[in-house]
Design a protein around this motif. Structure first.
Motif, PDB file in Angstrom:
ATOM      1  N   HIS A   1     116.991 -69.514  18.190  1.00 56.70           N
ATOM      2  CA  HIS A   1     117.418 -70.304  17.036  1.00 56.70           C
ATOM      3  C   HIS A   1     117.905 -71.701  17.430  1.00 56.70           C
ATOM      4  O   HIS A   1     118.510 -72.400  16.611  1.00 56.70           O
ATOM      5  N   THR A   2     117.625 -72.093  18.643  1.00 53.43           N
ATOM      6  CA  THR A   2     117.954 -73.444  19.089  1.00 53.43           C
ATOM      7  C   THR A   2     116.827 -74.377  18.673  1.00 53.43           C
ATOM      8  O   THR A   2     115.679 -74.175  19.057  1.00 53.43           O
ATOM      9  N   THR A   3     117.164 -75.369  17.873  1.00 58.39           N
ATOM     10  CA  THR A   3     116.177 -76.361  17.433  1.00 58.39           C
ATOM     11  C   THR A   3     116.846 -77.736  17.446  1.00 58.39           C
ATOM     12  O   THR A   3     118.063 -77.846  17.568  1.00 58.39           O
ATOM     13  N   THR A   4     116.020 -78.766  17.302  1.00 60.08           N
ATOM     14  CA  THR A   4     116.540 -80.126  17.196  1.00 60.08           C
ATOM     15  C   THR A   4     115.835 -80.842  16.054  1.00 60.08           C
ATOM     16  O   THR A   4     114.787 -80.387  15.569  1.00 60.08           O
ATOM     17  N   LYS A   5     116.382 -81.962  15.659  1.00 58.44           N
ATOM     18  CA  LYS A   5     115.768 -82.769  14.612  1.00 58.44           C
ATOM     19  C   LYS A   5     114.422 -83.334  15.048  1.00 58.44           C
ATOM     20  O   LYS A   5     113.581 -83.669  14.225  1.00 58.44           O
ATOM     21  N   THR A   6     114.213 -83.435  16.356  1.00 59.15           N
ATOM     22  CA  THR A   6     112.949 -83.984  16.863  1.00 59.15           C
ATOM     23  C   THR A   6     111.876 -82.913  17.057  1.00 59.15           C
ATOM     24  O   THR A   6     110.797 -83.214  17.548  1.00 59.15           O
ATOM     25  N   GLY A   7     112.169 -81.663  16.674  1.00 64.64           N
ATOM     26  CA  GLY A   7     111.136 -80.641  16.646  1.00 64.64           C
ATOM     27  C   GLY A   7     111.148 -79.603  17.750  1.00 64.64           C
ATOM     28  O   GLY A   7     110.219 -78.795  17.847  1.00 64.64           O
ATOM     29  N   LEU A   8     112.180 -79.572  18.573  1.00 64.90           N
ATOM     30  CA  LEU A   8     112.250 -78.565  19.630  1.00 64.90           C
ATOM     31  C   LEU A   8     112.234 -77.158  19.052  1.00 64.90           C
ATOM     32  O   LEU A   8     112.963 -76.852  18.114  1.00 64.90           O
TER      33      LEU A   8
ATOM     34  N   HIS B   1     117.701 -81.855  29.924  1.00 61.26           N
ATOM     35  CA  HIS B   1     118.108 -82.726  28.823  1.00 61.26           C
ATOM     36  C   HIS B   1     117.466 -82.351  27.497  1.00 61.26           C
ATOM     37  O   HIS B   1     118.081 -82.498  26.439  1.00 61.26           O
ATOM     38  N   ALA B   2     116.239 -81.874  27.549  1.00 58.36           N
ATOM     39  CA  ALA B   2     115.497 -81.642  26.309  1.00 58.36           C
ATOM     40  C   ALA B   2     115.553 -80.194  25.831  1.00 58.36           C
ATOM     41  O   ALA B   2     115.149 -79.915  24.704  1.00 58.36           O
ATOM     42  N   MET B   3     116.044 -79.279  26.679  1.00 61.20           N
ATOM     43  CA  MET B   3     116.068 -77.878  26.243  1.00 61.20           C
ATOM     44  C   MET B   3     117.408 -77.191  26.534  1.00 61.20           C
ATOM     45  O   MET B   3     118.106 -76.794  25.615  1.00 61.20           O
ATOM     46  N   PHE B   4     117.781 -77.068  27.804  1.00 57.98           N
ATOM     47  CA  PHE B   4     118.972 -76.282  28.122  1.00 57.98           C
ATOM     48  C   PHE B   4     120.257 -76.893  27.559  1.00 57.98           C
ATOM     49  O   PHE B   4     121.186 -76.164  27.205  1.00 57.98           O
ATOM     50  N   SER B   5     120.322 -78.201  27.446  1.00 60.84           N
ATOM     51  CA  SER B   5     121.523 -78.805  26.861  1.00 60.84           C
ATOM     52  C   SER B   5     121.695 -78.365  25.408  1.00 60.84           C
ATOM     53  O   SER B   5     122.819 -78.123  24.959  1.00 60.84           O
ATOM     54  N   PHE B   6     120.589 -78.230  24.686  1.00 58.51           N
ATOM     55  CA  PHE B   6     120.672 -77.809  23.281  1.00 58.51           C
ATOM     56  C   PHE B   6     120.957 -76.316  23.150  1.00 58.51           C
ATOM     57  O   PHE B   6     121.629 -75.887  22.216  1.00 58.51           O
ATOM     58  N   ILE B   7     120.457 -75.530  24.087  1.00 58.80           N
ATOM     59  CA  ILE B   7     120.811 -74.102  24.105  1.00 58.80           C
ATOM     60  C   ILE B   7     122.318 -73.965  24.303  1.00 58.80           C
ATOM     61  O   ILE B   7     122.979 -73.196  23.601  1.00 58.80           O
ATOM     62  N   THR B   8     122.844 -74.729  25.242  1.00 61.24           N
ATOM     63  CA  THR B   8     124.278 -74.684  25.524  1.00 61.24           C
ATOM     64  C   THR B   8     125.099 -75.074  24.304  1.00 61.24           C
ATOM     65  O   THR B   8     126.111 -74.427  23.984  1.00 61.24           O
ATOM     66  N   ILE B   9     124.677 -76.101  23.598  1.00 62.64           N
ATOM     67  CA  ILE B   9     125.377 -76.521  22.374  1.00 62.64           C
ATOM     68  C   ILE B   9     125.296 -75.417  21.321  1.00 62.64           C
ATOM     69  O   ILE B   9     126.286 -75.109  20.656  1.00 62.64           O
ATOM     70  N   ASN B  10     124.136 -74.811  21.183  1.00 63.32           N
ATOM     71  CA  ASN B  10     123.927 -73.797  20.150  1.00 63.32           C
ATOM     72  C   ASN B  10     124.771 -72.544  20.371  1.00 63.32           C
ATOM     73  O   ASN B  10     125.229 -71.935  19.416  1.00 63.32           O
ATOM     74  N   TRP B  11     124.991 -72.156  21.619  1.00 61.33           N
ATOM     75  CA  TRP B  11     125.757 -70.920  21.823  1.00 61.33           C
ATOM     76  C   TRP B  11     127.211 -71.179  22.231  1.00 61.33           C
ATOM     77  O   TRP B  11     127.949 -70.253  22.563  1.00 61.33           O
ATOM     78  N   ARG B  12     127.621 -72.439  22.123  1.00 66.22           N
ATOM     79  CA  ARG B  12     128.999 -72.796  22.452  1.00 66.22           C
ATOM     80  C   ARG B  12     129.980 -71.979  21.611  1.00 66.22           C
ATOM     81  O   ARG B  12     129.822 -71.841  20.400  1.00 66.22           O
ATOM     82  N   ALA B  13     130.964 -71.413  22.271  1.00 66.42           N
ATOM     83  CA  ALA B  13     132.051 -70.638  21.648  1.00 66.42           C
ATOM     84  C   ALA B  13     131.576 -69.348  20.981  1.00 66.42           C
ATOM     85  O   ALA B  13     132.303 -68.765  20.189  1.00 66.42           O
TER      86      ALA B  13
ATOM     87  N   TYR C   1     122.178 -58.760  25.416  1.00 71.97           N
ATOM     88  CA  TYR C   1     120.953 -59.528  25.647  1.00 71.97           C
ATOM     89  C   TYR C   1     120.325 -59.994  24.338  1.00 71.97           C
ATOM     90  O   TYR C   1     119.837 -61.114  24.245  1.00 71.97           O
ATOM     91  N   GLU C   2     120.345 -59.156  23.323  1.00 77.75           N
ATOM     92  CA  GLU C   2     119.734 -59.543  22.046  1.00 77.75           C
ATOM     93  C   GLU C   2     120.464 -60.725  21.423  1.00 77.75           C
ATOM     94  O   GLU C   2     119.840 -61.588  20.809  1.00 77.75           O
ATOM     95  N   VAL C   3     121.757 -60.812  21.605  1.00 80.35           N
ATOM     96  CA  VAL C   3     122.524 -61.967  21.119  1.00 80.35           C
ATOM     97  C   VAL C   3     122.069 -63.227  21.851  1.00 80.35           C
ATOM     98  O   VAL C   3     121.820 -64.267  21.233  1.00 80.35           O
ATOM     99  N   VAL C   4     121.949 -63.133  23.167  1.00 81.24           N
ATOM    100  CA  VAL C   4     121.489 -64.263  23.977  1.00 81.24           C
ATOM    101  C   VAL C   4     120.102 -64.706  23.515  1.00 81.24           C
ATOM    102  O   VAL C   4     119.850 -65.890  23.282  1.00 81.24           O
ATOM    103  N   LEU C   5     119.190 -63.752  23.368  1.00 78.80           N
ATOM    104  CA  LEU C   5     117.823 -64.073  22.955  1.00 78.80           C
ATOM    105  C   LEU C   5     117.783 -64.734  21.585  1.00 78.80           C
ATOM    106  O   LEU C   5     117.079 -65.729  21.380  1.00 78.80           O
ATOM    107  N   GLU C   6     118.530 -64.212  20.639  1.00 80.55           N
ATOM    108  CA  GLU C   6     118.529 -64.780  19.285  1.00 80.55           C
ATOM    109  C   GLU C   6     119.129 -66.187  19.256  1.00 80.55           C
ATOM    110  O   GLU C   6     118.629 -67.065  18.556  1.00 80.55           O
ATOM    111  N   LEU C   7     120.193 -66.403  20.012  1.00 80.97           N
ATOM    112  CA  LEU C   7     120.784 -67.740  20.066  1.00 80.97           C
ATOM    113  C   LEU C   7     119.804 -68.738  20.683  1.00 80.97           C
ATOM    114  O   LEU C   7     119.681 -69.874  20.214  1.00 80.97           O
TER     115      LEU C   7
END
Length: 170
Positions: A124-131, A97-109, A115-121
C-alpha cells in the motif's frame, strides 16, 4: 526485505524473507521478480541491467552472488549487466530514494507484528508520481557461510567492462 526497483516504470518489488540475507536470497528475489513481473512486462528482452550496492549479499566481491547470478542467467537465457555503486555510496542507489524511503514513511509508527502486516504496508505504499510496489513472502531458508570454490568461479562466464571491471561486468 530485498527490493527491486524498475526505474523505467516506477514499480517496486520487495521479497520479504524469513531467514538470512544471503546472495542466494538476493538472486532468489530477482528470480521471483522476473518470473512474476519482469518477464511479463519485458517480453522478448535478451538483456537486463542491474544496479547493485557494493557490499553485503550482492557485493562485487561476493562469489556466491556471482555464482547464483550465473545460474539465473543460465536458467533465463538473459545477459545480465551488473553495475555496482562504489563502496560507501549505496545511498545513491535509486531504490533507497524512490522506494524504500516511502516504505519507511508508510509504516512509520505502525507495529510490524506479522509478515502479512509487513506485506500489506509495503503493497500500500504509493506516491503522487505513480510508485507502485508489489511484495511477496519468501519462506525459504538460506544457508549462511556457503562457499564457492575458485574452480567453480573459473566456470563462470563473467566479463568485466573497461571501466572498473571489478564493479561493472556482464
Amino acid at each position: 526485505p530485498y527490493g527491486i526497483y524498475d526505474i523505467l516504470k516506477k514499480q517496486g518489488f520487495v521479497n520479504v524473507g524469513i531467514d538470512h540475507n544471503t546472495a542466494e536470497f538476493a538472486v532468489a528475489s530477482l528470480t521471483t521478480w522476473w518470473r512474476t513481473i519482469g518477464n511479463l512486462q519485458y517480453q522478448g528482452v535478451k538483456e537486463i541491467l542491474l544496479f547493485a550496492d557494493c557490499g553485503s549479499s550482492n557485493g562485487y566481491t561476493n562469489k556466491l552472488w556471482k555464482y547464483s547470478l550465473q545460474e539465473f542467467a543460465n536458467t533465463t537465457g538473459l545477459i545480465i549487466h551488473v553495475c555496482h555503486y562504489p563502496p560507501g555510496t549505496s545511498k545513491w542507489n535509486d531504490i533507497e530514494h524512490a522506494m524504500f524511503s516511502f516504505i519507511t514513511i508508510n509504516w512509520r509508527a505502525k507495529p510490524l507484528t506479522a509478515y502479512e502486516v509487513v506485506l500489506e504496508l509495503i503493497r500500500h505504499t504509493t506516491t503522487k508520481t505513480g510508485l507502485k510496489i508489489d511484495a511477496v513472502l519468501d519462506e525459504n531458508n538460506y544457508e549462511t557461510g556457503k562457499k564457492i570454490t575458485d574452480e567453480q568461479m573459473k566456470q563462470l562466464s563473467i566479463h568485466g567492462d573497461e571501466f572498473h571491471p571489478e564493479w561493472n561486468y556482464t
